[in-house]
Design an enzyme around this catalytic site. Structure first.
Site, PDB file in Angstrom:
ATOM      1  N   ASP A   1       3.182   7.375  -0.244  1.00 30.03           N
ATOM      2  CA  ASP A   1       3.945   8.600   0.025  1.00 30.03           C
ATOM      3  C   ASP A   1       4.105   9.421  -1.255  1.00 30.03           C
ATOM      4  O   ASP A   1       3.509   9.104  -2.286  1.00 30.03           O
ATOM      5  CB  ASP A   1       5.308   8.201   0.613  1.00 30.03           C
ATOM      6  CG  ASP A   1       5.816   9.223   1.606  1.00 30.03           C
ATOM      7  OD1 ASP A   1       5.790  10.423   1.260  1.00 30.03           O
ATOM      8  OD2 ASP A   1       6.238   8.836   2.704  1.00 30.03           O
TER       9      ASP A   1
ATOM     10  N   LYS B   1       0.833  -1.220   0.000  1.00 34.49           N
ATOM     11  CA  LYS B   1       0.000   0.000   0.000  1.00 34.49           C
ATOM     12  C   LYS B   1       0.861   1.260   0.000  1.00 34.49           C
ATOM     13  O   LYS B   1       0.827   2.071   0.931  1.00 34.49           O
ATOM     14  CB  LYS B   1      -0.964   0.018   1.187  1.00 34.49           C
ATOM     15  CG  LYS B   1      -1.903  -1.159   1.236  1.00 34.49           C
ATOM     16  CD  LYS B   1      -2.909  -1.021   2.366  1.00 34.49           C
ATOM     17  CE  LYS B   1      -3.724  -2.264   2.560  1.00 34.49           C
ATOM     18  NZ  LYS B   1      -2.980  -3.391   3.171  1.00 34.49           N
TER      19      LYS B   1
HETATM   20  P1  5BU Z   1      -7.701 -11.390   7.201  1.00 36.10           P
HETATM   21  O1  5BU Z   1      -6.895 -12.205   8.131  1.00 36.10           O
HETATM   22  O2  5BU Z   1      -8.501 -12.203   6.185  1.00 36.10           O
HETATM   23  O3  5BU Z   1      -8.556 -10.386   7.911  1.00 36.10           O
HETATM   24  O4  5BU Z   1      -6.599 -10.585   6.362  1.00 36.10           O
HETATM   25  C1  5BU Z   1      -6.919  -9.682   5.345  1.00 36.10           C
HETATM   26  C2  5BU Z   1      -5.674  -9.190   4.660  1.00 36.10           C
HETATM   27  O5  5BU Z   1      -6.047  -8.250   3.660  1.00 36.10           O
HETATM   28  C3  5BU Z   1      -4.666  -8.498   5.560  1.00 36.10           C
HETATM   29  O6  5BU Z   1      -3.379  -8.800   5.100  1.00 36.10           O
HETATM   30  C4  5BU Z   1      -4.938  -7.032   5.359  1.00 36.10           C
HETATM   31  O7  5BU Z   1      -3.759  -6.256   5.493  1.00 36.10           O
HETATM   32  C5  5BU Z   1      -5.454  -6.966   3.945  1.00 36.10           C
HETATM   33  N1  5BU Z   1      -6.461  -5.920   3.705  1.00 36.10           N
HETATM   34  C6  5BU Z   1      -7.673  -5.884   4.354  1.00 36.10           C
HETATM   35  O8  5BU Z   1      -7.966  -6.736   5.180  1.00 36.10           O
HETATM   36  N2  5BU Z   1      -8.573  -4.907   4.074  1.00 36.10           N
HETATM   37  C7  5BU Z   1      -8.332  -3.928   3.179  1.00 36.10           C
HETATM   38  O9  5BU Z   1      -9.195  -3.073   2.938  1.00 36.10           O
HETATM   39  C8  5BU Z   1      -7.075  -3.968   2.523  1.00 36.10           C
HETATM   40  C9  5BU Z   1      -6.181  -4.972   2.797  1.00 36.10           C
HETATM   41 BR1  5BU Z   1      -6.702  -2.655   1.272  1.00 36.10          BR
END
Ligand code: 5BU
Length: 477
Positions: A315, A312
């Site tokens: 900057d 992500k």
């Molecule tokens: P989870 O364990 O299924 O909750 O992980 C979700 C992953 O997706 C995690 O690595 C987050 O950093 C990533 N993510 C997210 O959950 N939601 C978002 O809106 C974004 C990334 Br952009």
């Protein structure tokens, strides 16, 4: 309008003018624009009789709404007490949208009782561009609540009707700013010079619907298969991903959020055959080494998946260029796909492109997030979609919660997915694979803990894969 309605509107306008809810002069708006008129209806809470009258007129306007709705929701904050008055008087359930920037613990985005697919009527005090209404609509949508109509007391007549129409929402207003001015001029509260000044301000300061900002309804999406969509792509990375998805019958990305390289390698060796892509957060790995990257690349080749570093970048251009290409991770040397927030402007994308384009890499733009209380607005999402559509040589799609573009060559990847709807204790919100793919029309699910914390990662990954792929197949029928 009937005679009584005319009398009521006239009286209301004069009263609002009296309590300085509507003011004329020289005002600097939030946007920095100089305006000859200022409308701030927060003041009505200090005049309960006036507040009740405003809510009664809003309710009357709602009689023109054709769709059925289960509840009403006031746009925070000014319309909250107005919606409360309507709810109490008309005995119609209300929902409250939390406006807090962050969701602490278990605080929900929407308070009140609702069911998936319920229609909710929006109540608003003043509409300029329609963006505040859209923010509330977005919050409701995240909880599976639909919106088809919004009621506003005063439409500034600067384009909100068209902007909202583009999002499938009909705006019903009690009165427009031109009518307010007519009444005030007739009552000698303002002179014709001021009326002219406001009219020309309204003409110049108009908001027009931007292109492709509307989350597409799944039934509007062209029913093209991944293979057919791949054929339309000129971007080689998108083509490759569509190819892998079709070949492996998988639109599942696993998020390998472990802190030890061995845990990641073991996981991807197990789930690799079932995913189209592995997503990493390389900066959480405590024992990072070049050897780990070599092994990860070998796994990617063995099981035929792409590598997506979820960094992500956000900057200024020069910094993200260094972050992408340098440091200890040298992300551009191994990640097929990266992502970026375009919050800091066009420089982020331009910089990442300078590095990534010649290496044939792809980039996803973060257009929406899964976390409660995130500060992404409908305007920001729309601007991100536009940017993606203009940079398809490098941008392969979005990280989002809803289908945002009907361009079949752009991918929609959705995180925040588990087999059961819910949330964690730090603001993450989960939707099911079916909701994400068939109801919301996205292409790919991103699953982390749903798989990584399961006792049987292989079979759990298979369950997610099947559920997301079946949902995609259903859309094709
Ligand atoms: P989870 O364990 O299924 O909750 O992980 C979700 C992953 O997706 C995690 O690595 C987050 O950093 C990533 N993510 C997210 O959950 N939601 C978002 O809106 C974004 C990334 Br952009």
């Amino acid at each position: 309008m009937d005679v009584q309605a005319n009398i009521d509107t006239e009286k209301l306008v004069l009263d609002l003018f009296e309590v300085e809810g509507v003011k004329f002069g020289n005002y600097t708006l939030k946007s920095g624009v100089q305006a000859p008129v200022y409308i701030d209806l927060r003041v009505v809470v200090s005049y309960p009789e006036l507040m009740v009258r405003v809510s009664e007129m809003l309710w009357k306007a709602s009689q023109n709404v054709k769709s059925e709705y289960k509840s009403i929701c006031g746009v925070p904050y000014t319309a909250l007490p107005l919606a409360t008055c309507i709810s109490a008087k008309e005995n119609i359930p209300m929902l409250i949208r939390r406006k807090e920037a962050k969701g602490y613990g278990t605080k929900k985005l929407i308070e009140g009782k609702y069911n998936d697919g319920d229609n909710c009527l929006i109540i608003e005090d003043v509409c300029t561009s329609g963006s505040s209404v859209l923010d509330t609509v977005q919050a409701l949508k995240t909880c599976g609540i639909k919106v088809s109509d919004a009621i506003v007391l005063l439409d500034r007549e600067q384009g909100a009707v068209d902007v909202l129409k583009q999002h499938g929402i009909t705006l019903h207003s009690v009165m427009g700013l031109n009518q307010v001015m007519e009444i005030l001029e007739r009552s000698k509260k303002i002179d014709c010079e001021m009326v002219e000044k406001v009219r020309s301000f309204l003409q110049v300061n108009r908001f027009t619907p931007s292109t492709n900002t509307q989350p597409c309804q799944p039934n509007q999406i062209k029913k093209l298969s991944f293979t057919e969509r791949g054929k339309l792509c000129t971007n080689q990375m998108t083509k490759k991903l569509f190819g892998i998805m079709e070949e492996k019958k998988s639109n599942l990305v696993v998020s390998a959020d472990f802190t030890q390289s061995q845990q990641i390698l073991e996981l991807v060796d197990k789930v690799g055959p079932h995913v189209c892509m592995v997503k990493t957060h390389i900066d959480i790995v405590e024992d990072f080494s070049q050897d780990f990257i070599t092994k990860l690349l070998q796994m990617a080749q063995k099981h035929k998946f792409l590598l997506f570093e979820d960094r992500k970048y956000a900057d200024i251009g020069n910094t993200v260029k260094l972050q992408y290409n340098n440091g200890i991770y040298h992300v551009s040397s191994w990640a097929d796909i990266i992502n970026a927030h375009c919050i800091s402007g066009l420089g982020v994308l331009a910089a990442l492109k300078q590095i990534g384009l010649e290496k044939n890499k792809g980039c996803l733009l973060v257009a929406e997030m899964s976390s409660t209380g995130n500060m992404i607005t409908a305007e920001y999402t729309a601007a991100t979609v536009k940017l993606a559509e203009e940079n398809k040589d490098f941008v392969i799609g979005f990280i989002c919660q809803n289908r945002l573009s009907d361009d079949p060559t752009l991918l929609h990847l959705t995180p925040g997915v588990q087999l059961k709807k819910g949330s964690d204790d730090l603001g993450q919100q989960y939707l099911t694979p079916e909701e994400v793919i068939s109801k919301r029309g996205n292409d790919v699910i991103i699953v982390g803990r749903g798989i990584t914390q399961s006792a049987d990662v292989i079979n759990t990954a298979i369950a997610y894969k099947q559920s997301a792929y079946n949902a995609y197949c259903q859309l094709l029928q």
